[in-house]
Design an enzyme around this catalytic site. Structure first.
Site, PDB file in Angstrom:
ATOM      1  N   TYR A  62      -4.466 -10.473  10.093  1.00  0.00           N
ATOM      2  CA  TYR A  62      -5.604 -10.133   8.871  1.00  0.00           C
ATOM      3  C   TYR A  62      -6.863 -10.629   9.105  1.00  0.00           C
ATOM      4  O   TYR A  62      -7.709  -9.740   9.304  1.00  0.00           O
ATOM      5  CB  TYR A  62      -5.078 -10.893   7.665  1.00  0.00           C
ATOM      6  CG  TYR A  62      -3.711 -10.267   7.055  1.00  0.00           C
ATOM      7  CD1 TYR A  62      -2.481 -10.599   7.651  1.00  0.00           C
ATOM      8  CD2 TYR A  62      -4.031  -9.301   5.701  1.00  0.00           C
ATOM      9  CE1 TYR A  62      -1.361 -10.092   7.191  1.00  0.00           C
ATOM     10  CE2 TYR A  62      -2.764  -8.843   5.310  1.00  0.00           C
ATOM     11  CZ  TYR A  62      -1.638  -9.057   5.853  1.00  0.00           C
ATOM     12  OH  TYR A  62      -0.484  -8.508   5.293  1.00  0.00           O
ATOM     13  N   GLU A  67       0.763  -1.127   0.053  1.00  0.00           N
ATOM     14  CA  GLU A  67       0.041   0.194  -0.111  1.00  0.00           C
ATOM     15  C   GLU A  67       0.889   1.167   0.063  1.00  0.00           C
ATOM     16  O   GLU A  67       0.560   2.043   0.717  1.00  0.00           O
ATOM     17  CB  GLU A  67      -0.846   0.028   1.053  1.00  0.00           C
ATOM     18  CG  GLU A  67      -0.288   0.131   2.569  1.00  0.00           C
ATOM     19  CD  GLU A  67       0.072  -1.441   3.279  1.00  0.00           C
ATOM     20  OE1 GLU A  67       0.350  -2.186   2.468  1.00  0.00           O
ATOM     21  OE2 GLU A  67       0.315  -1.325   4.512  1.00  0.00           O
ATOM     22  N   HIS A 104      -8.088  -4.152  -1.276  1.00  0.00           N
ATOM     23  CA  HIS A 104      -7.196  -4.079  -0.041  1.00  0.00           C
ATOM     24  C   HIS A 104      -6.103  -3.195   0.151  1.00  0.00           C
ATOM     25  O   HIS A 104      -6.152  -2.283   1.251  1.00  0.00           O
ATOM     26  CB  HIS A 104      -6.558  -5.648  -0.105  1.00  0.00           C
ATOM     27  CG  HIS A 104      -5.713  -5.967   1.279  1.00  0.00           C
ATOM     28  ND1 HIS A 104      -6.225  -6.347   2.714  1.00  0.00           N
ATOM     29  CD2 HIS A 104      -4.625  -5.342   1.589  1.00  0.00           C
ATOM     30  CE1 HIS A 104      -5.218  -6.313   3.345  1.00  0.00           C
ATOM     31  NE2 HIS A 104      -4.369  -5.741   2.821  1.00  0.00           N
ATOM     32  N   GLU A 105      -5.560  -2.944  -0.840  1.00  0.00           N
ATOM     33  CA  GLU A 105      -4.425  -1.801  -0.941  1.00  0.00           C
ATOM     34  C   GLU A 105      -4.980  -0.425  -0.802  1.00  0.00           C
ATOM     35  O   GLU A 105      -4.497   0.259  -0.084  1.00  0.00           O
ATOM     36  CB  GLU A 105      -3.515  -2.235  -1.921  1.00  0.00           C
ATOM     37  CG  GLU A 105      -2.920  -3.331  -2.170  1.00  0.00           C
ATOM     38  CD  GLU A 105      -2.248  -4.020  -0.844  1.00  0.00           C
ATOM     39  OE1 GLU A 105      -1.921  -3.203  -0.146  1.00  0.00           O
ATOM     40  OE2 GLU A 105      -2.314  -5.348  -0.648  1.00  0.00           O
ATOM     41  N   HIS A 127      -5.960   0.614   2.735  1.00  0.00           N
ATOM     42  CA  HIS A 127      -4.890   0.937   3.510  1.00  0.00           C
ATOM     43  C   HIS A 127      -4.764   2.464   3.670  1.00  0.00           C
ATOM     44  O   HIS A 127      -4.167   3.001   4.229  1.00  0.00           O
ATOM     45  CB  HIS A 127      -3.571   0.171   2.872  1.00  0.00           C
ATOM     46  CG  HIS A 127      -3.360  -1.040   3.520  1.00  0.00           C
ATOM     47  ND1 HIS A 127      -3.255  -1.325   5.004  1.00  0.00           N
ATOM     48  CD2 HIS A 127      -2.916  -2.411   3.210  1.00  0.00           C
ATOM     49  CE1 HIS A 127      -2.915  -2.638   5.257  1.00  0.00           C
ATOM     50  NE2 HIS A 127      -2.894  -3.240   4.409  1.00  0.00           N
ATOM     51  N   GLU A 144      -3.563  -4.203   9.471  1.00  0.00           N
ATOM     52  CA  GLU A 144      -4.349  -5.352   8.452  1.00  0.00           C
ATOM     53  C   GLU A 144      -5.650  -5.898   8.835  1.00  0.00           C
ATOM     54  O   GLU A 144      -6.494  -6.173   7.785  1.00  0.00           O
ATOM     55  CB  GLU A 144      -3.296  -6.663   8.384  1.00  0.00           C
ATOM     56  CG  GLU A 144      -1.847  -6.163   8.067  1.00  0.00           C
ATOM     57  CD  GLU A 144      -1.897  -5.464   6.499  1.00  0.00           C
ATOM     58  OE1 GLU A 144      -2.962  -5.869   5.628  1.00  0.00           O
ATOM     59  OE2 GLU A 144      -0.818  -5.126   6.158  1.00  0.00           O
TER      60      GLU A 144
HETATM   61  N1  BES Z   1       0.813  -4.255   3.790  1.00  0.00           N
HETATM   62  C1  BES Z   1       0.841  -5.652   3.433  1.00  0.00           C
HETATM   63  C2  BES Z   1       2.159  -6.316   2.834  1.00  0.00           C
HETATM   64  C3  BES Z   1       3.257  -6.585   3.957  1.00  0.00           C
HETATM   65  C4  BES Z   1       2.802  -6.720   5.183  1.00  0.00           C
HETATM   66  C5  BES Z   1       4.521  -6.507   3.482  1.00  0.00           C
HETATM   67  C6  BES Z   1       4.026  -6.988   6.161  1.00  0.00           C
HETATM   68  C7  BES Z   1       5.424  -6.643   4.445  1.00  0.00           C
HETATM   69  C8  BES Z   1       5.177  -6.713   5.542  1.00  0.00           C
HETATM   70  C9  BES Z   1      -0.179  -5.625   2.136  1.00  0.00           C
HETATM   71  O1  BES Z   1      -1.425  -4.871   2.293  1.00  0.00           O
HETATM   72  C10 BES Z   1      -0.837  -7.139   2.147  1.00  0.00           C
HETATM   73  O2  BES Z   1      -1.521  -7.371   3.175  1.00  0.00           O
HETATM   74  N2  BES Z   1      -0.865  -7.675   1.107  1.00  0.00           N
HETATM   75  C11 BES Z   1      -1.430  -9.032   0.757  1.00  0.00           C
HETATM   76  C12 BES Z   1      -2.501  -8.894  -0.053  1.00  0.00           C
HETATM   77  C13 BES Z   1      -3.687  -8.706   0.766  1.00  0.00           C
HETATM   78  C14 BES Z   1      -4.973  -8.823  -0.240  1.00  0.00           C
HETATM   79  C15 BES Z   1      -4.148  -9.886   1.954  1.00  0.00           C
HETATM   80  C16 BES Z   1      -0.197 -10.094   0.393  1.00  0.00           C
HETATM   81  O3  BES Z   1       0.627  -9.606  -0.392  1.00  0.00           O
HETATM   82  O4  BES Z   1      -0.683 -11.228   0.229  1.00  0.00           O
HETATM   83 ZN    ZN Z   2      -2.435  -5.500   3.971  1.00  0.00          ZN
END
Ligand code: BES
Ligand code: ZN
Length: 652
Positions: A414, A300, A324-325, A328, A347
């Site tokens: 999450y 995000e 999702h993003e 954020h 999250e």
């Molecule tokens: N912010 C996260 C990605 C993240 C979290 C990177 C912790 C490094 C450390 C991002 O928003 C995320 O949650 N991505 C998920 C997708 C989402 C739809 C659940 C992913 O990459 O799987």
């Molecule tokens: Zn996320």
């Protein structure tokens, strides 16, 4: 004694500067710097933010693709509350010199502390400053070991003509490409002057160009204060296409059309999000579709979400990642977790919000399917965590001292987080809950928040207001799933479970069926059609079908499914990774080349890591996986590479 000396003594005492910990066994009780370190509330940063902090950082960056190095100066405009030492976080950076002042810079002394035990945090950089110091300039370069940056050779891009690079800051990797006080506790604005080769575009989580600059020089401004894990940069053969008045997509030219088509609903998503929880505060919202090595589904970065190309599935079936993003932009970027132990505040809220956006756009039916898919994953995760070395990881509020904050990136934050909010919503009613959430975002905009501050806010603004009681503590500090957890039922997913059961019992669910049609009053055979086609169901329904196949299903049966549905070669990575795991479990060997292709092309950790984990379970498969990994590991982002290395090096 000056703070500089005290801080040095403190670091000596706890061993960070290289002297044995036994020198001052009682230092913990007496050292004023101990309280000082504690009062940052962040177990993952050395910075003394409560004494001195960066208000604005200006970055002068020269991105050198040949040397795979960024040559940089981080110019920190600080607020000094009277200390003579500013402590920054660094990891795998070469520091050339540090100066104070603007215009007339003067070199100052600095000291680099020792690594932490497991090399998670990196090193403290202690800089000697004066009470009146306003500017600290750190001259540095990144190294081969910099974990935040992925340098891609041209063959790893879609165009195959130019290289590509991008950064990933969250959780504590910003310190591997910028010397900074790397804690989400602090917020700062930033600007940057970035120089890249002439044929490349550079974009950041800031105001961005929409066209390439002829001289490869770009200027950026992020005017809203952000936590520093959200500073991000990407450079490559990138083009832009607008999708609405304040949103659009960046991608390699070859991908741009497909990406724009996949993301057509972006303006609707933004309207839905704003309708729910108030105006979008970041002016512009764009998405950058990255090359396949990107380790996450999405990230995000403000104004510029980084997105995995696996989301561009061709049928818009995975766009919830974008919802999702986007979400954020409120939960996470506007209201930020104060430390990585409060990660669920980022999250959990975002997964809840994402689901609400999906419901607005595609209806409750689809939103429930998405939530249930995640809920099944949460149940598995809870079982795994209960058996693990850290059963306390099942709490929403985490304890990650001495550990990598990445350990907190589980379905607890999450999905348990989201179901906590869903259960609250059910209890108080949607209308009241939405009023509460809107006020939460408004009242904490551009601030950070701890879990206990959230609890206070919840009590004051929801429970007391409506005279309610709720088992909040059990949700936040308990290790299981409270019994009042909201239950969702999806007839469509139940149907898929039934289908899987019938198939596993040997029923010919795919066989052709004959359709009869009356023509001129007489019964006539019309044609044979497939009873069941891939297009009859959405991605998440097929996921449920695969998950519901019992472990007794053998290779032959999986081959039959492949014959009709061709999961092994479906371009939809979300289904493919779960399918591949089943094929490995059933020794369905024919699929191995497809698995190898998948692992070679895709770097999204959520997909590749579980496959490696499954392969590591037998000696023969582990051998195969290790050989494959050796030949392709240079192509993974360091985040994915390090996770796989851990799996393959474990003795099991
Ligand atoms: N912010 C996260 C990605 C993240 C979290 C990177 C912790 C490094 C450390 C991002 O928003 C995320 O949650 N991505 C998920 C997708 C989402 C739809 C659940 C992913 O990459 O799987
Ligand atoms: Zn996320």
């Amino acid at each position: 004694m000056s703070t500089y000396i005290k801080v040095l003594l403190y670091f000596f005492s706890i061993g960070i500067l290289g002297v044995s910990c036994n020198v001052l066994p009682d230092a913990k009780k007496v050292s004023p710097t101990e309280q000082l370190a504690d009062s940052t509330f962040d177990n993952h940063s050395y910075a003394n933010i409560h004494e001195v902090y960066t208000k604005h950082v200006h970055l002068d960056l020269d991105v050198n693709f040949e040397n795979k190095t960024i040559y940089g100066v981080a110019r920190h405009e600080i607020v000094n509350r009277g200390t003579d030492t500013a402590i920054f976080d660094i990891k795998h950076l070469e520091i050339q010199k540090v100066t104070l002042g603007r215009g007339n810079e003067k070199e100052t002394s600095y000291m680099i502390g020792k690594w932490d035990k497991d090399s998670i945090l990196g090193q403290p950089l202690l800089i000697s400053i004066k009470p009146g110091t306003k500017y600290i300039n750190i001259y540095y370069e990144t190294t081969e070991k910099t974990e935040a940056i992925d340098w891609l050779a041209p063959n790893l891009t879609e165009g195959k003509d130019l290289p590509f690079m991008y950064t990933q800051g969250q959780a504590i990797l910003t310190r591997t490409w910028i010397p900074i006080q790397d804690s989400p506790t602090n917020r700062l604005t930033y600007s940057a002057d970035v120089h890249v080769p002439e044929e490349m575009m550079a974009i950041m989580s800031a105001s961005n160009p929409t066209k390439k600059a002829v001289d490869g020089k770009y200027h950026f401004e992020m005017k809203q204060p952000i936590p520093c894990y959200l500073i991000a940069l990407a450079s490559g053969n990138i083009e832009y296409r607008s999708l609405g008045n304040n949103c659009g997509v960046y991608a390699e030219p070859k991908v741009l059309g497909k990406a724009a088509n996949e993301l057509v609903d972006l303006p609707r998503m933004m309207r839905a999000a704003e309708g729910l929880y108030g105006p979008y505060k970041w002016d512009q919202y764009d998405v950058l579709v990255l090359p396949y090595s990107f380790p996450f589904g999405g990230m995000e970065n403000p104004r510029l979400t980084f997105l995995s190309p696996t989301v561009i599935a061709g049928d818009r079936s995975l766009v919830s990642v974008v919802a999702h993003e986007l979400a954020h932009s409120w939960s996470g970027n506007l209201v930020t977790n104060a430390s990585w132990e409060d990660f669920w505040l980022n999250e959990g809220f975002t997964v809840y919000f994402e689901n609400r956006i999906m419901e607005e756009l595609f209806g409750k039916d689809v939103a429930d399917i998405l939530a249930l898919i995640e809920f099944a994953e949460l149940q598995d995760e809870l079982k795994t965590i209960a058996k693990s070395k850290y059963p306390q990881d099942a709490q929403l509020k985490l304890e990650l001292r001495g550990r990598n904050p990445d350990d907190g990136m589980t379905d607890i934050a999450y999905v348990k987080g989201a179901f906590f909010l869903k259960t609250l919503e059910e209890k108080v009613g949607r209308e009241k809950f939405d009023v509460f959430l809107s006020s939460y975002f408004t009242n904490h905009a551009f601030k950070t928040i701890t879990t206990s501050q959230f609890e206070d806010y919840l009590n004051g603004h929801l429970f007391d207001l409506h005279d309610l009681t709720f088992n909040t503590k059990e949700w936040i500090y308990g290790k299981g799933l409270p019994s009042n957890c909201l239950k969702i039922y999806s007839p469509r997913l139940e149907n898929m479970k039934q289908l899987a059961k019938r198939f596993s019992r040997g029923e010919k669910i795919f066989a052709k069926k004959v359709i009869w049609k009356k023509i001129k009053g007489r019964k006539r055979r019309k044609k044979e059609i497939l009873q069941l086609k891939r297009t009859d169901h959405i991605t998440q329904e097929w996921q449920t079908f695969i998950r519901s196949l019992p472990s007794t299903v053998n290779a032959e049966q999986l081959a039959e499914i492949d014959q009709y549905l061709n999961f092994s070669n479906w371009g939809n990575a979300e289904v493919q990774y779960e399918w591949f795991i089943r094929t490995i479990q059933a020794n369905y060997e024919t699929v191995k080349p497809s698995i190898a292709r998948f692992l070679t092309r895709i770097g999204r950790r959520k997909y590749v890591l579980p496959i490696y984990e499954e392969l590591a379970k037998t000696t023969e498969n582990k051998q195969w996986a290790s050989e494959l990994f050796q030949s392709i590991k240079a192509e993974y982002h360091p985040i994915t590479r390090m996770s796989i290395e851990e799996v393959l090096s474990a003795n099991n």
